[in-house]
Design a protein around this motif. Structure first.
Motif: not given
Length: 91
Positions: A11, A71-72, A74-76, A78
Motif C-alpha cells: 500500500t 491507513y484507517y 484515509d480509508n475510513k 473501507e
C-alpha cells in the motif's frame, strides 16, 4: 507439494500490506496477521492511545501502529465496512 506463495500488495502506507489469503486480503500490519480494522475496532475506537495499544501488542512498533491509524483515517469507509462485517451484531 503445494506452492503456498502469496501475492503481497504493498500500500502507500509503510508497514501496511494486503496479502491474498491472509485476513481475506484486507489491510494488515506487515509481518503479522493483525488487520487494520482490528486495531481500530478493538483498541483505537474505545479510546486507547497508541501507547496503550503498544502495551497490549508488545511486538508492534509505534511506526506500525501509527501507519495502521493513518491507513484507517484515509480509508475510513473501507475499514468501517470491514469492522461492521466482523462485528458481533452480524455474526
Amino acid at each position: 507439494m503445494v506452492n503456498k506463495s502469496r501475492v503481497v500488495c504493498q500500500t502507500f502506507y509503510p508497514h501496511i500490506v494486503k496479502i491474498d489469503g491472509i485476513c481475506d486480503g484486507q489491510a494488515t500490519i506487515e509481518g503479522t496477521r493483525i488487520a487494520v480494522w482490528h486495531i481500530v475496532g478493538y483498541y483505537y475506537k474505545v479510546g486507547m492511545s497508541v501507547e496503550d495499544i503498544l502495551a497490549e501488542w508488545t511486538y508492534l512498533t509505534p511506526a506500525q501502529v501509527f501507519s495502521a491509524l493513518a491507513y484507517y483515517h484515509d480509508n475510513k469507509q473501507e475499514i468501517d465496512e470491514i469492522r461492521e462485517q466482523n462485528s458481533y451484531k452480524v455474526m
